[in-house]
Design a protein around this motif. Structure first.
Motif, PDB file in Angstrom:
ATOM      1  N   ALA A  20       7.125  26.411  57.819  1.00 58.25           N
ATOM      2  CA  ALA A  20       7.835  26.314  59.099  1.00 58.25           C
ATOM      3  C   ALA A  20       9.063  27.216  59.117  1.00 58.25           C
ATOM      4  CB  ALA A  20       8.239  24.866  59.369  1.00 58.25           C
ATOM      5  N   LEU A 227       9.294  19.273  61.279  1.00 58.35           N
ATOM      6  CA  LEU A 227       9.391  20.612  60.704  1.00 58.35           C
ATOM      7  C   LEU A 227      10.332  21.483  61.518  1.00 58.35           C
ATOM      8  CD1 LEU A 227       5.618  21.207  59.905  1.00 58.35           C
ATOM      9  CD2 LEU A 227       7.439  20.760  58.244  1.00 58.35           C
ATOM     10  N   GLU A 228      10.280  21.329  62.827  1.00 56.48           N
ATOM     11  CA  GLU A 228      11.137  22.130  63.707  1.00 56.48           C
ATOM     12  C   GLU A 228      12.609  21.778  63.522  1.00 56.48           C
ATOM     13  OE1 GLU A 228       8.395  20.464  64.643  1.00 56.48           O
ATOM     14  OE2 GLU A 228       7.085  22.207  64.906  1.00 56.48           O
ATOM     15  N   SER A 231      13.570  23.595  60.233  1.00 58.28           N
ATOM     16  CA  SER A 231      13.580  25.066  60.319  1.00 58.28           C
ATOM     17  C   SER A 231      14.708  25.560  61.214  1.00 58.28           C
ATOM     18  CB  SER A 231      12.228  25.594  60.805  1.00 58.28           C
ATOM     19  OG  SER A 231      11.979  25.259  62.159  1.00 58.28           O
TER      20      SER A 231
END
Length: 259
Positions: A20, A227-228, A231
């Protein structure tokens, strides 16, 4: 784009959080070295980045091998001429109570997380020092701050990464290197998915109870970190313009740990 023309190397980048971050960095304009034990999987990530218009290269890297780490960083510098960002992300997990924990399992977790992060950090600093500095980012965990049952080697390693991050911040400042550590809560990666049935068996409860009463019990909303979420923090730390942000632990955990 926040990382335009920056050169980044990310370990454990073929899946999960590492992937990611690699893909997000590429969207922000960075050239990304996708380093992973599994070269074929790393190549798949590279092809996806290129398909979306980014620039990337794959590296076979066992972070516990001094030679593999040094060769990987040398390949990046040979290909692109430098290094601006390194993310020490590679990690594994092992579930066992301390009284039944085999030394080889303890050592394997410590070796990947902590010894591997040292080798990656040293190689990164050797490239960044004297070349304008850079950003060193470690993938910690809420377990860098707290402990949970059955995860003693992981907890110990993640606590150790916090100390390594702060040491790099102190030593690297004069050379223009910033160092920070991201401390996520539980993220639904293959690493976490593997733990759910393992903890269910070890604790004698259902997998649903592991998620509800163990993993997400202390969040404010019962939600996994995404995940976002992680990241985005990794991009922010890489792009931050000054040493005002160094030696810091950034917790992204839906309120599981507050500092």
């Amino acid at each position: 784009m926040r990382l335009n023309n920056r050169i980044a190397l990310i370990t454990g980048a073929a899946r999960g959080i590492g992937r990611a971050i690699a893909e997000h960095y590429a969207r922000e304009g960075a050239r990304v070295a996708v380093a992973d034990l599994n070269l074929d999987a790393a190549e798949e990530v590279v092809q996806e980045i290129k398909r979306q218009g980014g620039e990337a290269m794959a590296l076979a890297m066992d972070v516990t091998s001094e030679r593999a780490v040094n060769d990987g960083f040398a390949a990046v510098v040979s290909q692109w001429g430098g290094l601006d960002i390194a993310v020490a992300n590679a990690g594994i997990q092992h579930i066992d109570p301390i009284d039944r924990l085999a030394y080889e399992d303890w050592f394997r977790v410590i070796d990947v997380h902590l010894n591997g992060a040292f080798l990656v950090t040293r190689a990164a600093l050797q490239q960044m020092y004297g070349n304008g500095g850079g950003a060193m980012i470690f993938m910690g965990s809420v377990h860098s701050m707290e402990a949970s049952p059955l995860k003693s080697p992981y907890v110990a390693a993640k606590h150790g990464l916090l100390g390594l991050c702060r040491s790099v911040a102190k030593e690297g400042a004069a050379q223009g290197v910033r160092s920070n550590i991201i401390c996520p809560g539980f993220v639904r990666t293959p690493l976490v998915d593997k733990q759910i049935p393992e903890q269910s068996k070890a604790l004698g409860i259902s997998e649903e109870a592991v998620i509800r009463d163990v993993m997400l019990k202390h969040t404010v909303d019962g939600e996994f970190t995404t995940l976002e979420d992680v990241s985005e923090i990794a991009v922010h730390l890489a792009a931050f313009p000054s040493a005002a942000m160094t030696g810091q632990s950034i917790v992204v955990s839906h309120g599981w740990h507050m500092q």
